[in-house]
Design a protein around this motif. Structure first.
Motif, PDB file in Angstrom:
ATOM      1  N   ASN A   1      -6.537  12.641  -7.893  1.00  0.00           N
ATOM      2  CA  ASN A   1      -7.118  11.668  -7.048  1.00  0.00           C
ATOM      3  C   ASN A   1      -6.589  10.078  -7.777  1.00  0.00           C
ATOM      4  O   ASN A   1      -6.941   9.804  -8.708  1.00  0.00           O
ATOM      5  N   LYS A   2      -5.878   9.480  -6.836  1.00  0.00           N
ATOM      6  CA  LYS A   2      -5.211   8.234  -7.456  1.00  0.00           C
ATOM      7  C   LYS A   2      -4.734   7.552  -6.345  1.00  0.00           C
ATOM      8  O   LYS A   2      -4.569   7.963  -5.325  1.00  0.00           O
ATOM      9  N   PHE A   3      -3.738   6.094  -6.852  1.00  0.00           N
ATOM     10  CA  PHE A   3      -3.370   5.125  -5.719  1.00  0.00           C
ATOM     11  C   PHE A   3      -1.983   5.429  -6.212  1.00  0.00           C
ATOM     12  O   PHE A   3      -1.566   5.315  -7.392  1.00  0.00           O
TER      13      PHE A   3
ATOM     14  N   ASP B   1       0.630  -1.106   0.068  1.00  0.00           N
ATOM     15  CA  ASP B   1      -0.050   0.172   0.126  1.00  0.00           C
ATOM     16  C   ASP B   1       0.841   1.206  -0.183  1.00  0.00           C
ATOM     17  O   ASP B   1       2.100   1.279   0.184  1.00  0.00           O
ATOM     18  N   ASN B   2       0.223   2.216  -0.006  1.00  0.00           N
ATOM     19  CA  ASN B   2       0.875   3.731   0.057  1.00  0.00           C
ATOM     20  C   ASN B   2       1.628   3.641   1.552  1.00  0.00           C
ATOM     21  O   ASN B   2       0.937   3.084   2.393  1.00  0.00           O
ATOM     22  N   ASN B   3       2.665   4.458   1.636  1.00  0.00           N
ATOM     23  CA  ASN B   3       3.060   4.638   2.902  1.00  0.00           C
ATOM     24  C   ASN B   3       2.360   5.217   3.802  1.00  0.00           C
ATOM     25  O   ASN B   3       2.420   5.067   5.055  1.00  0.00           O
ATOM     26  N   GLY B   4       1.177   5.728   3.459  1.00  0.00           N
ATOM     27  CA  GLY B   4       0.367   6.469   4.396  1.00  0.00           C
ATOM     28  C   GLY B   4      -0.635   5.523   4.868  1.00  0.00           C
ATOM     29  O   GLY B   4      -1.655   5.813   5.672  1.00  0.00           O
TER      30      GLY B   4
ATOM     31  N   ALA C   1      -4.974   6.999   3.091  1.00  0.00           N
ATOM     32  CA  ALA C   1      -4.214   8.232   2.830  1.00  0.00           C
ATOM     33  C   ALA C   1      -4.420   8.818   1.754  1.00  0.00           C
ATOM     34  O   ALA C   1      -5.522   8.337   0.878  1.00  0.00           O
ATOM     35  N   ALA C   2      -4.251   9.980   1.464  1.00  0.00           N
ATOM     36  CA  ALA C   2      -4.515  10.859   0.058  1.00  0.00           C
ATOM     37  C   ALA C   2      -4.343   9.999  -1.111  1.00  0.00           C
ATOM     38  O   ALA C   2      -5.006  10.327  -2.129  1.00  0.00           O
ATOM     39  N   GLU C   3      -3.115   9.285  -1.081  1.00  0.00           N
ATOM     40  CA  GLU C   3      -3.154   8.373  -2.292  1.00  0.00           C
ATOM     41  C   GLU C   3      -2.917   6.937  -2.171  1.00  0.00           C
ATOM     42  O   GLU C   3      -2.177   6.019  -2.506  1.00  0.00           O
TER      43      GLU C   3
ATOM     44  N   LEU D   1      -7.473   2.925  -1.123  1.00  0.00           N
ATOM     45  CA  LEU D   1      -9.161   3.057  -1.339  1.00  0.00           C
ATOM     46  C   LEU D   1      -9.313   3.941  -2.491  1.00  0.00           C
ATOM     47  O   LEU D   1     -10.600   3.677  -3.028  1.00  0.00           O
ATOM     48  N   LYS D   2      -8.342   4.964  -3.058  1.00  0.00           N
ATOM     49  CA  LYS D   2      -8.618   5.580  -4.042  1.00  0.00           C
ATOM     50  C   LYS D   2      -8.860   4.653  -5.139  1.00  0.00           C
ATOM     51  O   LYS D   2      -9.455   5.427  -6.331  1.00  0.00           O
ATOM     52  N   LEU D   3      -8.438   3.587  -5.439  1.00  0.00           N
ATOM     53  CA  LEU D   3      -8.455   2.714  -6.595  1.00  0.00           C
ATOM     54  C   LEU D   3      -9.967   2.322  -6.974  1.00  0.00           C
ATOM     55  O   LEU D   3     -10.393   2.222  -8.122  1.00  0.00           O
TER      56      LEU D   3
END
Length: 610
Positions: free
Chosen positions: A354-356, A331-334, A338-340, A343-345
């Motif tokens: 808006n992206k992963f 996953d994203n480091n956050g 996180a903002a990226e 879940l953005k997928l």
């Protein structure tokens, strides 16, 4: 005329057959056949019948028989009238050759009466009051086989064909064409028997005959049946119609379950010819808006008929409707929120930034959508992120799994590029299997150390369907007791809904009641189900059961019950229809008794919902 001679007659010898027929021609003082000495071959039709059907109660005596027909006369029939012997024998031999078998030995029983005003009727081998015989009953008074003397029994034979072809009882098309099939049947029969003058006579008559169904001034023979007959392989198409009907139209046990609409009739005749007959229907019937809607519904409900048409369809966003959850291997480091994050997928936003995004690429990476209940996917879309094109996906595979462990490859892409930012591309593939897990394994991006994707949607281009549809693949199956070798064994419970009638669910030490249950994500209104017998001992088959529905998995309402059931062969699928106006999330089949064996088996249980 090709004649079918049964093995039993060969084994007894031709001499015995001719002797038996000759015995029927001998007479006592009364003019009735000699029935004192019975030297008929084994399995011959009875020498006498006692009518007990349709208000008839006479005793009739056999005058003639062979492997195709048995002819009986009541005492009033003139015994010098012998033309029915060859006429019915030749006629029914052709029927069996063209349309198939009827009952155990495909014998036609013909009962003739000497009174011209005696009522006429037909029976099929499904009807017990005539002891399961294919039978026609009518006056025989004419001295020669011409005109009405053969037209009436020809129409009765047509009704037997219409109501009992291919092992299914009743005629769903009769509600639309009433008696009009008898016309094309009669015309074809006379041609095949070499009765050209009779064929031309009825053709001239039928061409001028109009009726007021389905609309005023409808010429069924002239505008519908004859064009089909002349342009689409004659009697072969007539036979094909009943074959296609028996394969695809709803059947309740041995009977057709409902009457056809005009749109369904056109659809099924199109399937029989291999051509779209809608233009012919427009000319023959007018085919108004209601009929057009009936045809649209028929094409949606029966999409597998073999002729070119485009069924109505709808595109379903499976990610949204299936309430997908997302997981990724990195996953994203956050984190996912996180903002990226991941879940953005699947947030259905494809614009802006808006992206992963995840780093450390190249690496082994996958993203996966999970569903509580199985779903069918045959399309998907990917939307590129807003940033560096080198982060876009380049090579990947789409996999499907029912258990999250074993995956099957469904689609793959190589050397993909996205020409612009936030660009959505769509991908299609063939798939009709419902999976609970869909995984994209990314094998390469376009060279950057990071991987980005704005959106991933799973889609299903689904035919718009009408009427009961098989929903079993979308259920989770559970049982009161599992096969003793475990839930993943060759004869475990999942086999009873795997869509393969060659596998089965097997229980040792059957202890009624035992139950099998299907659970759905949303309530479904089920109105029919099917059960398929397994490959082994019939004593293991279900004999008595109930079907119940529930919306909480605890309190169940009985909606159907059966007892005294049996299967005539291994791997036989039987369909059961019932009335149900309530939608349930859970459906439970409770087996109350089997055929007496210590084991229970069932190859397949399918549910069909409106």
């Amino acid at each position: 005329m090709k004649k079918i001679i049964y093995t039993v007659f060969y084994t007894l010898g031709a001499l015995l057959l001719f002797q038996a027929c000759a015995e029927d021609d001998s007479a006592l003082v009364t003019g009735e056949p000699d029935s004192v000495v019975n030297n008929d071959p084994e399995g011959s039709p009875l020498r006498g019948l006692s009518e007990s059907w349709n208000g008839h109660d006479e005793d009739v005596l056999r005058q003639y028989f062979d492997v195709s027909a048995a002819v009986y006369y009541d005492p009033e029939v003139d015994r010098s009238i012998e033309w029915p012997f060859s006429f019915f024998s030749d006629s029914w031999a052709y029927v069996v050759e063209n349309y198939g078998t009827y009952g155990q030995n495909s014998l036609l029983y013909v009962v003739g009466h000497g009174e011209a005003d005696k009522s006429s009727f037909f029976k099929t081998h499904f009807e017990e009051d005539a002891e399961n015989r294919s039978l026609i009953d009518h006056p025989i008074t004419a001295s020669s086989p011409t005109g009405a003397a053969i037209d009436e029994p020809a129409a009765l034979m047509a009704k037997v064909v219409e109501h009992s072809s291919n092992g299914v009882h009743k005629s769903p098309a009769e509600a639309i064409w009433q008696d009009k099939f008898t016309e094309i049947f009669t015309y074809d029969l006379y041609l095949k028997l070499g009765l050209e003058s009779e064929a031309e006579r009825v053709k001239a008559e039928f061409l001028e005959t109009s009726v007021d169904f389905p609309k005023a001034d409808t010429y069924w023979f002239r505008d519908w049946f004859l064009p089909i007959y002349e342009n689409y392989n004659g009697s072969v198409t007539l036979s094909n119609f009943f074959k296609v009907l028996s394969t695809h139209y709803p059947i309740n046990d041995t009977d057709y379950a409902k009457d056809m609409t005009l749109g369904e009739l056109v659809h099924f005749f199109s399937g029989a010819t291999g051509a779209d007959l809608e233009p012919l229907a427009l000319e023959a019937f007018g085919f108004d808006d209601q009929n057009q809607q009936e045809l649209l519904i028929a094409r949606g409900r029966f999409p597998n008929l073999n002729y070119p048409f485009v069924p109505a369809s709808e595109l379903i966003d499976v990610t949204s409707e299936g309430l997908a959850t997302i997981e990724v291997s990195k996953d994203n480091n956050g984190g996912p929120t996180a903002a990226e994050g991941s879940l953005k997928l699947i947030d259905n936003i494809t614009e802006g930034n808006n992206k992963f995004l995840t780093g450390g690429f190249p690496q082994e990476f996958y993203m996966q959508q999970n569903f509580e209940f199985p779903v069918v996917v045959n399309r998907y879309s990917l939307t590129s992120g807003n940033d560096v094109p080198g982060r876009d996906l380049k090579d990947w595979k789409l996999l499907g799994s029912k258990d999250g462990v074993e995956f099957e490859e469904l689609h793959s892409v190589s050397d993909e590029t996205f020409a612009s930012r936030n660009l959505t591309k769509n991908y299609e593939f063939e798939n009709s299997t419902a999976y609970r897990h869909y995984r994209i394994v990314v094998e390469a991006n376009n060279g950057d150390g990071n991987l980005q994707l704005s959106e991933w949607r799973l889609l299903n281009l689904k035919l718009i369907t009408f009427g009961p549809q098989d929903i079993t693949d979308f259920a989770n199956t559970s049982v009161s007791r599992e096969n003793r070798n475990g839930a993943t064994s060759n004869e475990a419970s999942f086999r009873v809904t795997d869509g393969d009638t060659s596998t089965k669910f097997l229980l040792f030490n059957f202890n009624n009641p035992e139950w099998i249950q299907q659970e759905f994500q949303n309530p479904q209104r089920v109105t029919q189900y099917s059960l398929t017998s397994a490959n082994d001992a019939p004593g293991r088959d279900p004999v008595e059961w109930t079907l119940s529905g529930s919306n909480d998995g605890t309190t169940f309402t009985e909606i159907d019950s059966r007892s005294g059931q049996s299967w005539s062969s291994r791997g036989q699928t039987r369909t059961f229809l019932f009335t149900n106006e309530t939608s349930y999330k859970y459906y439970r089949l409770e087996i109350l008794a089997n055929g007496g064996d210590g084991l229970f088996q069932l190859a397949e249980w399918r549910l069909f919902a409106e």
